[in-house]
Design a protein around this motif. Structure first.
Motif, PDB file in Angstrom:
ATOM      1  N   SER A   6       0.882  -1.148  -0.118  1.00  0.00           N
ATOM      2  CA  SER A   6      -0.131   0.050  -0.109  1.00  0.00           C
ATOM      3  C   SER A   6       0.936   1.260  -0.042  1.00  0.00           C
ATOM      4  N   LEU A   9       1.980   1.809  -3.585  1.00  0.00           N
ATOM      5  CA  LEU A   9       0.931   2.310  -4.484  1.00  0.00           C
ATOM      6  C   LEU A   9       0.590   3.699  -3.949  1.00  0.00           C
ATOM      7  N   GLY A  10       0.724   4.119  -2.918  1.00  0.00           N
ATOM      8  CA  GLY A  10       0.409   5.157  -2.114  1.00  0.00           C
ATOM      9  C   GLY A  10       1.377   6.467  -2.869  1.00  0.00           C
ATOM     10  N   SER A 252      -4.005   5.621   0.624  1.00  0.00           N
ATOM     11  CA  SER A 252      -3.768   4.224   0.170  1.00  0.00           C
ATOM     12  C   SER A 252      -3.830   3.490   1.439  1.00  0.00           C
ATOM     13  N   GLN A 255      -7.095   2.716   3.090  1.00  0.00           N
ATOM     14  CA  GLN A 255      -8.005   1.565   2.499  1.00  0.00           C
ATOM     15  C   GLN A 255      -8.029   0.287   3.137  1.00  0.00           C
TER      16      GLN A 255
ATOM     17  N   SER B 225      -5.657  -0.194  -4.372  1.00  0.00           N
ATOM     18  CA  SER B 225      -5.577  -0.612  -3.222  1.00  0.00           C
ATOM     19  C   SER B 225      -6.486  -1.817  -2.932  1.00  0.00           C
TER      20      SER B 225
END
Lengths: 291, 407, 246
Positions: A6, A9-10, A252, A255, B225
Motif C-alpha cells: 500500500s 501504491l500510495g 492508500s 483503505q 488498493s
C-alpha cells in the motif's frame, strides 16, 4: 506485506497528485485565482491520449508532443484573454465562475465527442509488473509516476535556474516590485498559466495509462487537488508536492482498515483540519495569509 | 444488465436535451386502435437520458419480436403493432406514459420499460388498471417486495440468483478441491452487489470462508488498493460484483499484482465484446454469469439470433434478448388464453403465467407469486480465446476448467 | 545638468482634481533631494510620475536632459530611473542573491551583471553577508538594503526612494540613511520622500517642501532645517539643537 504494498501504491498515486497540484498552485500563486477547470483539462488530456492510442494506434505518451504545447497555448490565452481582464475586486469570485463554466464546457464537449461511455487505454504492457522488495509495481503506474517526477523536476529547474523561472517567481511574490525591475509581469503571468496547464497535459496522459476516464471524472479530482494545495500552503509548489505524497499515502493506507469509500474522505478531513489548525498550510507557503 | 445508478452529469443532461430535440415526436406517429384488427402493445422506454443506451437495446428486442411474430402470421391471427413512447429515463414521465397508453390510447397489452427505477412506478400503474405487466429489466429485490400480482420479470434470475449454478457446482466439489477462502469486491449498487452477495451467502452457508469483503463507490477508478488487499489475503477465489469498467479495472489491478486465484468470477464485464481487448487478452479462465448467450442451445434462440441479424445487421446482446423474451412470455400467455385486450382477459393472462413455464431464448422461465423468476443464470468461462457456457450441464458448450490456468 | 527634472507637472488620478498642480523639481547629479510635506500633499504622486507609473496631464519629465514625458516604467528604468517602493518589496521566498540579480533582469550582458553584483555587495556589506538567505527572513532594515542593492543593479542615474524608513526602528533608520549617503557618494542621485522629514533633511543635500500639489519652498536642506517657520509647520516643532552637518 500489505502495508508495504500500500505504501508503494500510495507513493505512486501521490506522485501524480503532486504534479497536478503543482499546476493549481501556480495559478493561485500568479493570480490568486481558483482554477476549477484544471482537472477538466486533465481529463481532456487523458481523452486525447486515449484517442491517440485508440484511433491512431500509437503510444499514448506520444500525444504529449501535441497536448503539452497545445495546453500551454490554451493557458496563455485563457489568462491573457479572459482572467487578466477581470477587475481585481471581483477576481476571485469571477474566476471561480468562469473556470467552472470552462469545466462544464469541456465536460459537455467530451461527452458530445466521445459519449459518456467509460474509456480505458488498452496497452500491451497494461498488466505488466515487476517485484520490488516483495511488492508488485505495475509498469504503467511506474511510467505515470516517472512522468510526474520528471515533470516536477523540470518545473523545479525551470523555476530555480532560468531567467523565466526567476521572473515568474518574482511576479508571484511581488508583482509591483517585479514590474519595477523590468519584468513584463503580464506576459510572465500568461506564460505561468500556460505552464500550469501544461502540467495538466502531462498529468492527464499519465492518468490515462492506468485508469478509466469519462467526461465527468474531473469532479472527482478537483476536490482532492484543492485539499492538497490548501494543506500544502497555498502557492507553494514544494508544499503541494509534499502534501500530495502524504495524502496519497494516507489514502492508500487508510483503505486497508476503512475501505475505498471512506478512505477518500482523508482529503476533506485534512482540509478541515488545516483550515482549523493551521490555515497557512503545513508545508510552507505564506500566501494563505493574504488570501 | 445495467446499473440503475448511472451517473447523472451535466454532460449527459445536455446531450439528452439535444437528443430529445433530435428525436422529438418519434414513435408517436402510429395510430393506436382499440381491440380492432392489430394487437397494440404499449411500451414506454428510456430512449433518451441516463438509460438511453440499454433502453434502445430493449427497443430493438421488442421490434425484433414484433417483426418475427408478424412474419409468421401474428398472434391469434392478428398483427402486432408496437406503440413506443420515450420516458426520457424519468420516473414521473413513465407513469404518465403508461396512463396515456392504457387509459386514452386503449392499447391491448403493455410491457415494461427498462431499469428498476422505472419498472416499479410503471408496474403500479398497470396494476391499477388490472393489466398484465411483463418486464425486461427490473432485477432488484425492491421490484418483488411491492406486492405486485401482475408483474413478471422476463429473465432467468434476479441478481442474487445469478451465481446459483456456480454455487451448486463449487459446494458439490470434494473437500480437498473446494475453494477454502474467497475475496469479494462489489460496486456499491444494488444490482452489482446483489450478484456477488448472492454467491457469498450461499458459499458462506456452505462453509467457504470470506477473507476480504470490499465495497467500492461507483465512481472508483483506482483499484490498486483494493487489489492489494485481495492479493495480500491470497484467497483461492475472487468474486467481483461488477459492472463493465470497474470489472476491467479490478482485473487489471489484480493482474498487475500478479495475483493468481484458482477461480475468478466477475459479473457483466467478461461477457462484453470489448472485454478481452480491454484487459490485454489475459482472460484465461475468468467466469461470468450471463442471462443470455447467442450460443445458448434453446430452441427459439437460433431463430432469434438469425432473424435479428437480418433485421439489424448485428448480433443481439442481453438487452435485446430481454426485450425479445418479454415478447415471448406475453405471446405465450396470449396464445394460451386466446385473447389480447383490456378487461377480463388480462386476469386470464396473469393466472396462466403464474401456473406455467414458458420456453424463451434464455431458457424455460417460471415465476413465483411475486413475479420473481425461479431460474439461475448460465455461467460462462473464458477458455482459450472464447467465452463458453460451462454451467448448467444441460446448456454447456465446454467443461468448466477448475482450477483456472494463470492469467 | 540634472539627472531628472519635473517641469510644471499637473497630475492626478482618474477624473478627480489634480494632485500635483504645476509642480517642478530637479535632482542634480550627485545629490540627495528630499521631498517633505504633510500627508496628501502629493509626495508619492511625484515619485509615480518620476518613475513613469503615472503619466502627467501636462508638464514635462526630463531624464538626463531628454524628454521622457509619458514613458512607462520600463522605459524609465532603461533610461536610468529606478524606484524603490515603500514598505517591504523584496521577493520574500527568493534568496538575497536572486533578489539582487533580478535587479539586473534587463541587463543582457552577464559580465556586467556580475560586476554590478560585486559592486552592490561591497556597497551594502550586509547584502553580501546574507547572500544565500531567503530575503523574507531578513530584518526590516536588511530587507531595505537588499531593495537598494537590487535597484542599483542597472546602474541608474537616479534612485527614487519612497519612505525608506517606514516601519524601521531608530537604529535601522540610521543605517538606511547612511546607506542613502553611500549611494549618492557612489555616484547615484537620489530623490527621497520621507515622513520622517527632519531626519531626511539631515541626510539630504537639497530639500523641497510640497504642499497642496505645489512647491512651497525649496533650497539647501540645511537652510530648510534652520527655518523656524518650516519647523513649526512641517517638521514637527523646532529643532532642539543645530543639526549635524552631513
Amino acid at each position: 506485506m500489505l502495508v508495504f504494498q500500500s505504501v508503494v501504491l500510495g507513493l505512486l498515486l501521490g506522485g501524480l497528485y503532486a504534479l497536478l497540484a503543482a499546476g493549481l498552485t501556480l495559478y493561485f500563486g500568479i493570480m490568486r485565482v481558483v482554477m476549477i477547470a484544471h482537472s477538466a483539462f486533465l481529463i481532456l488530456a487523458a481523452y486525447l491520449a486515449w484517442w491517440t492510442n485508440d484511433r491512431l494506434g500509437i503510444d499514448p505518451l506520444l500525444s504529449m508532443v501535441v497536448t503539452v504545447p497545445l495546453f500551454f497555448g490554451a493557458g496563455v490565452l485563457l489568462q491573457r484573454g479572459l482572467l487578466s481582464r477581470l477587475r481585481p475586486a471581483t477576481l476571485t469570485m469571477m474566476s471561480v465562475l468562469i473556470t467552472f463554466a470552462i469545466a462544464l464546457i469541456i465536460e459537455g464537449l467530451l461527452g458530445y465527442a466521445f459519449t459518456g461511455t467509460q474509456r480505458r487505454i488498452q496497452l500491451g504492457y497494461g498488466t505488466a509488473s515487476f517485484e520490488l522488495f516483495g511488492a508488485r509495481v505495475a509498469v504503467v503506474k511506474l511510467i505515470a509516476f516517472g512522468l510526474a517526477v520528471v515533470s516536477l523536476a523540470c518545473l523545479y529547474v525551470l523555476m530555480k535556474r532560468t531567467q523565466f523561472g526567476w521572473a515568474l517567481r518574482a511576479t508571484i511574490q511581488h508583482p509591483d516590485a517585479a514590474r519595477l525591475v523590468g519584468i513584463d509581469t503580464e506576459r510572465t503571468a500568461g506564460f505561468g498559466f500556460g505552464l500550469g496547464l501544461a502540467t495538466a497535459a502531462v498529468g492527464g496522459t499519465a492518468l490515462s495509462l492506468d485508469t478509466t476516464i469519462y467526461p465527468s471524472l474531473h469532479w472527482h479530482w478537483i476536490g482532492p487537488l484543492m485539499a492538497i494545495i490548501v494543506v500544502g500552503g497555498l502557492g507553494s509548489v514544494p508544499g503541494a508536492a509534499a502534501a500530495a505524497l502524504v495524502l496519497g499515502l494516507a489514502q492508500s493506507l487508510l483503505q486497508i482498515p476503512m475501505g475505498a469509500t471512506w478512505a477518500q474522505t482523508v482529503f476533506y478531513v485534512a482540509l478541515f483540519a488545516t483550515l482549523a489548525v493551521r490555515p497557512q498550510g503545513f508545508f510552507g507557503g505564506r500566501l494563505a495569509q493574504r488570501f | 444488465m445495467h446499473s440503475p445508478a448511472r451517473r447523472t452529469t451535466w454532460a449527459v443532461a445536455l446531450s439528452a436535451t439535444l437528443l430529445l430535440a433530435a428525436c422529438g415526436g418519434g414513435g408517436d406517429d402510429e395510430e393506436g386502435g382499440g381491440s380492432g384488427d392489430p394487437i397494440v402493445v404499449g411500451i414506454s422506454l428510456p430512449l433518451t437520458g441516463d438509460f438511453s443506451e440499454p433502453g434502445k437495446g430493449v427497443q430493438e428486442g421488442y421490434e425484433a419480436w414484433a417483426k418475427i411474430t408478424n412474419d409468421k402470421g401474428g398472434l391469434l391471427g392478428r398483427q402486432i403493432e408496437l406503440k413506443i413512447l420515450d420516458d426520457q429515463s424519468n420516473a414521473d414521465r413513465v407513469v404518465a406514459d403508461y396512463e396515456q397508453l392504457i387509459g386514452s390510447d386503449q392499447v391491448d397489452l403493455v410491457v415494461g420499460p427498462f431499469s428498476t427505477r422505472l419498472v416499479v412506478p410503471s408496474a403500479r400503474v398497470a396494476q391499477e388498471y388490472g393489466m398484465l405487466f411483463v418486464e425486461p429489466a427490473g432485477a432488484a429485490a425492491e421490484v418483488f417486495n411491492q406486492g405486485f400480482k401482475n408483474l413478471f420479470y422476463a429473465a432467468p434470475a434476479v441478481a442474487d440468483d445469478h451465481y446459483n449454478h456456480l454455487a451448486e457446482y463449487l459446494l458439490a466439489l470434494p473437500a480437498g478441491q473446494k475453494p477454502a477462502t474467497v475475496a469479494y469486491a462489489a460496486m456499491d449498487d444494488p444490482f452489482a452487489q446483489g450478484t456477488a452477495y448472492g454467491l457469498k451467502k450461499k458459499l458462506e452457508a456452505g462453509g467457504v470462508k470470506t477473507v476480504v469483503n470490499e465495497v467500492y463507490p461507483p465512481n472508483t477508478t483506482d483499484f490498486g488498493s483494493i487489489a492489494a488487499k485481495i492479493a495480500a489475503a491470497k484467497p483461492d477465489m475472487v468474486v467481483g460484483g461488477s459492472q463493465y469498467q470497474d470489472g476491467v479495472n479490478l482485473i487489471v489491478a489484480l493482474q498487475q499484482l500478479n495475483y493468481q486465484p484458482k477461480l475468478a468470477a466477475f459479473s457483466t464485464a467478461p461477457t462484453s465484446p470489448e472485454f478481452a481487448k480491454a484487459i490485454g487478452n489475459k482472460t484465461e479462465g475468468i467466469l461470468s454469469p450471463t442471462g443470455y448467450s447467442q450460443d445458448a442451445p434453446y430452441e427459439s434462440n437460433k431463430e432469434f439470433v438469425e432473424k435479428f441479424k437480418a433485421q439489424f445487421g448485428k448480433v443481439p446482446e442481453e438487452d435485446q434478448a430481454n426485450g425479445y423474451t418479454t415478447g415471448q412470455v406475453v405471446a405465450a400467455a396470449v396464445q394460451a388464453a386466446g385473447c389480447a385486450e383490456q378487461g377480463e382477459c388480462q386476469q386470464k393472462l396473469i393466472d396462466w403465467l403464474h401456473g406455467n413455464t414458458v420456453d424463451t431464448v434464455v431458457g424455460p422461465l417460471k415465476w413465483d407469486a411475486t413475479g420473481k423468476p425461479q431460474g439461475a443464470h448460465m455461467i460462462q468461462q473464458w477458455i482459450g480465446d472464447d467465452i463458453k457456457i460451462v454451467l448448467p450441464a444441460d446448456a454447456k458448450e465446454a467443461d468448466m476448467v477448475y482450477p483456472k490456468p494463470a492469467w | 545638468m540634472s539627472e531628472i527634472e519635473l517641469v510644471d507637472v499637473q497630475a492626478g488620478y482618474g477624473r478627480a482634481a489634480p494632485v500635483l498642480r504645476g509642480f517642478s523639481v530637479e535632482v542634480p547629479a550627485g545629490t540627495v533631494v528630499c521631498l517633505v510635506g504633510p500627508n496628501g500633499a502629493g509626495k508619492s504622486t511625484v515619485l509615480k510620475v518620476a518613475s513613469g507609473l503615472l503619466g502627467p496631464r501636462s508638464g514635462k519629465v526630463m531624464v538626463g536632459g531628454k524628454d521622457m514625458t509619458g514613458a512607462g516604467p520600463q522605459k524609465m528604468l532603461a533610461e536610468g530611473v529606478a524606484l524603490v517602493l515603500q514598505g517591504h518589496s523584496v521577493f520574500r521566498e527568493m534568496t538575497v542573491e536572486e533578489n539582487v540579480l533580478l535587479g539586473g533582469y534587463t541587463l543582457t550582458d552577464k559580465a556586467k551583471r556580475a560586476k554590478r553584483a560585486a559592486f552592490v555587495k561591497e556597497l551594502f556589506p550586509v547584502v553580501g553577508e546574507r547572500w544565500h538567505s531567503l530575503a523574507g527572513l531578513l530584518s526590516g532594515g536588511q530587507q531595505k538594503q537588499v531593495e537598494f542593492a537590487r535597484s542599483l543593479m542597472v546602474d541608474p542615474k537616479v534612485v527614487l526612494l519612497d519612505e525608506p524608513s517606514m516601519g524601521l526602528d531608530p537604529k535601522a533608520t540610521s543605517t538606511i540613511f547612511e546607506q542613502v549617503v553611500r549611494m549618492r557618494d557612489a555616484g547615484t542621485a537620489v530623490l527621497l520622500v520621507e515622513q520622517n522629514a527632519r531626519r531626511a533633511l539631515q541626510t539630504a543635500d537639497l530639500g523641497c517642501v510640497l504642499d497642496l500639489g505645489r512647491v512651497h519652498i525649496s533650497g539647501p536642506a540645511a537652510d530648510l532645517l534652520a527655518d523656524p517657520q518650516l519647523g513649526e509647520l512641517y517638521l514637527g516643532g523646532r529643532p532642539a539643537e543645530k543639526p549635524p552637518v552631513v
